[in-house]
Scaffold this active site. Structure first.
Site, short mmCIF file in Angstrom:
data_model
loop_
_atom_site.label_atom_id
_atom_site.label_comp_id
_atom_site.label_asym_id
_atom_site.label_seq_id
_atom_site.Cartn_x
_atom_site.Cartn_y
_atom_site.Cartn_z
N CYS A 116 -12.51 107.89 -127.14
CA CYS A 116 -13.00 108.67 -126.27
C CYS A 116 -11.99 109.87 -125.94
O CYS A 116 -12.38 110.80 -125.73
CB CYS A 116 -13.92 108.20 -125.26
SG CYS A 116 -14.85 106.99 -125.70
N HIS A 255 -13.72 112.83 -119.05
CA HIS A 255 -14.55 112.26 -120.18
C HIS A 255 -15.92 111.59 -119.42
O HIS A 255 -15.58 111.09 -118.40
CB HIS A 255 -13.91 110.99 -120.88
CG HIS A 255 -14.88 110.32 -121.64
ND1 HIS A 255 -15.52 110.61 -122.66
CD2 HIS A 255 -14.69 108.77 -121.53
CE1 HIS A 255 -16.15 109.79 -123.21
NE2 HIS A 255 -15.74 108.49 -122.61
N ASN A 285 -22.68 109.00 -122.89
CA ASN A 285 -21.37 109.21 -123.20
C ASN A 285 -21.24 109.52 -124.90
O ASN A 285 -21.72 108.66 -125.75
CB ASN A 285 -20.66 107.79 -123.01
CG ASN A 285 -19.16 107.78 -123.35
OD1 ASN A 285 -18.80 108.50 -124.18
ND2 ASN A 285 -18.79 106.35 -123.07
O1 UT7 Z 1 -16.19 105.73 -123.18
C1 UT7 Z 1 -15.20 104.85 -122.72
C2 UT7 Z 1 -15.83 103.47 -122.75
N1 UT7 Z 1 -16.56 102.93 -121.91
C3 UT7 Z 1 -16.59 103.02 -120.63
O2 UT7 Z 1 -16.11 103.91 -119.86
C4 UT7 Z 1 -17.60 102.26 -119.78
C5 UT7 Z 1 -16.89 101.55 -118.55
N2 UT7 Z 1 -17.89 100.79 -117.95
C6 UT7 Z 1 -18.90 101.13 -117.42
O3 UT7 Z 1 -19.52 102.24 -117.38
C7 UT7 Z 1 -19.58 99.85 -116.71
O4 UT7 Z 1 -18.76 98.83 -116.40
C8 UT7 Z 1 -20.99 99.60 -117.26
C9 UT7 Z 1 -21.95 100.63 -117.03
C10 UT7 Z 1 -20.91 99.35 -118.55
C11 UT7 Z 1 -21.68 98.17 -116.62
O5 UT7 Z 1 -21.57 98.49 -115.31
P1 UT7 Z 1 -21.20 97.60 -114.04
O6 UT7 Z 1 -21.33 97.95 -112.55
O7 UT7 Z 1 -19.69 97.18 -114.46
O8 UT7 Z 1 -22.09 96.08 -114.49
P2 UT7 Z 1 -21.78 94.84 -114.87
O9 UT7 Z 1 -21.31 94.95 -116.11
O10 UT7 Z 1 -20.58 94.04 -113.92
O11 UT7 Z 1 -23.24 93.96 -114.60
C12 UT7 Z 1 -23.76 93.90 -113.52
C13 UT7 Z 1 -25.07 93.17 -113.51
C14 UT7 Z 1 -25.00 92.13 -114.61
O12 UT7 Z 1 -25.76 91.02 -114.18
P3 UT7 Z 1 -25.32 89.99 -113.15
O13 UT7 Z 1 -24.43 88.81 -114.01
O14 UT7 Z 1 -24.54 90.30 -111.86
O15 UT7 Z 1 -26.55 88.99 -113.03
C15 UT7 Z 1 -25.39 92.46 -115.87
O16 UT7 Z 1 -25.99 91.45 -116.71
O17 UT7 Z 1 -25.97 93.99 -114.19
C16 UT7 Z 1 -26.53 93.64 -115.65
N3 UT7 Z 1 -26.60 94.38 -116.39
C17 UT7 Z 1 -27.68 95.13 -116.46
N4 UT7 Z 1 -28.93 95.33 -115.68
C18 UT7 Z 1 -29.78 95.87 -116.18
C19 UT7 Z 1 -25.76 95.01 -117.31
N5 UT7 Z 1 -26.25 95.95 -118.11
C20 UT7 Z 1 -27.50 96.22 -117.61
C21 UT7 Z 1 -28.49 96.91 -117.91
N6 UT7 Z 1 -29.83 96.69 -117.15
N7 UT7 Z 1 -28.74 98.06 -118.80
#
Ligand code: UT7
Length: 330
Positions: A116, A255, A285
């Site tokens: 990115c 970004h 994104n």
């Molecule tokens: O372009 C450059 C590359 N990418 C990025 O910049 C991405 C950087 N990371 C992020 O933006 C975030 O880490 C995400 C948006 C991908 C995820 O957010 P998070 O706050 O880090 O969530 P998490 O992965 O810690 O997940 C929290 C919870 C999990 O459930 P449990 O284990 O706490 O029960 C996930 O399973 O949220 C759950 N979860 C969802 N729930 C509903 C993950 N994705 C989803 C979803 N809808 N789409």
């Protein structure tokens, strides 16, 4: 270094596909909901390319707008750099396909891949070609159709990405429009964001398809932690290189990955919120296209004015990161 040419951006353009995919649409596809997506990412909707719309198609549309905006004829372009992570084919380079579409018959062509951060890498590369006098006019395009590489059953990734393209024409100028730049890479984090298969490590096979290895894989949480640190570091370093500080910045375009990353960056840089450009709510994104589309929108919306100091900063797969400081002189 003393004989270097000054370089500036003389025009921008962007294009996003017509098809809108909302959070409500995603609720019908995977186990997610609007509330989670909007609070965790800031994204409400994203654009999705048609099946017959490839990266070179969106790239060419943005490029033609940038050429028009800069009053440049396709034949005047000496070099086209396309930065993308979703190129049309393994080869030829997407830049060659764009060249054909926009009839930039005199241009050299290559693709540049830096996750990115691609747009920042491409702008800094273009700057070097003009500053050294090697070329006069360079077209930089950030373009993606990553929706074609997203696993639409994986809620961790499919809610994030959108398609689109942004372009800019760079030219030598009387005044200095590009003030400084800084690029970084750290291959020790190579496993945080990837599309593992389809090339030399894991050539396409029944097994790679069955194991869904042709889709984006991401350790989102780990990327999140590094993103703020890297964008802050390269922004401060780049501003320092041209004797500026965060207080001098009129507009910063980070970004567009996640509103929480952008808010954290705003806090650590101690920059006013109204100086930070955000459009990820409607585009998601768009990876290497993200800061290029945002730059075009910010200019067209009047958020960037003549003489403004503008910072573009990004991070992404690799890991890569980088920033560029512009004085807007259009
Ligand atoms: O372009 C450059 C590359 N990418 C990025 O910049 C991405 C950087 N990371 C992020 O933006 C975030 O880490 C995400 C948006 C991908 C995820 O957010 P998070 O706050 O880090 O969530 P998490 O992965 O810690 O997940 C929290 C919870 C999990 O459930 P449990 O284990 O706490 O029960 C996930 O399973 O949220 C759950 N979860 C969802 N729930 C509903 C993950 N994705 C989803 C979803 N809808 N789409």
């Amino acid at each position: 270094m003393t004989n270097m040419q000054n370089v500036k951006i003389i025009g921008t353009g962007s294009y996003v596909p017509k098809k809108v995919l909302t959070n409500e649409d995603l609720e019908k596809m995977v186990d997610t909901n609007h509330e989670w997506i909007i609070t965790r990412t800031g994204i409400a909707e994203r654009r999705i390319a048609e099946d017959n719309e490839a990266t070179s198609d969106v790239a060419a549309k943005a490029a033609l707008k940038a050429l028009k905006d800069s009053n440049t004829k396709p034949g005047e372009i000496d070099l086209i750099i396309v930065t993308t992570n979703s190129q049309d084919m393994i080869f030829p380079a997407t830049a060659c396909l764009v060249q054909k579409k926009i009839k930039a018959v005199n241009a050299a062509t290559f693709d540049l891949q830096a996750g990115c951060t691609g747009a920042v890498y491409a702008l800094i590369t273009a700057w070097q070609f003009i500053a050294t006098g090697f070329y006069d006019n360079v077209l930089v395009i950030g373009a993606e159709t990553l929706s074609k590489f997203v696993d639409w059953t994986d809620r961790n990734t499919c809610i994030l990405f959108g398609d689109g393209a942004g372009a800019a024409v760079l030219k030598a100028g009387q005044e200095k429009g590009i003030l400084s730049g800084c690029l970084a890479g750290d291959g020790s984090y190579d496993d945080l964001i990837m599309i593992p298969a389809g090339l030399s490590k894991y050539p396409a096979s029944h097994e790679t398809v069955e194991r869904k290895m042709h889709y984006v894989k991401m350790k989102g949480n780990e990327v999140f932690k590094l993103a703020v640190k890297h964008m802050k570091r390269t922004t401060v370093k780049t501003l320092g290189k041209c004797n500026l500080s965060v207080e001098d910045v009129d507009c910063i375009i980070p970004h567009q990955a996640n509103i929480r990353i952008i808010s954290a960056l705003t806090r650590v840089l101690k920059i006013k919120k109204d100086k930070v450009f955000v459009n990820l709510n409607k585009l998601g994104n768009t990876s290497a296209a993200s800061v290029m589309i945002a730059l075009d929108e910010a200019v067209k919306e009047g958020k960037i004015k003549n003489g403004d100091i503008v910072v573009l900063t990004a991070f992404g797969a690799g890991l890569t990161s980088g920033s560029i400081v512009l004085k807007w002189l259009k």
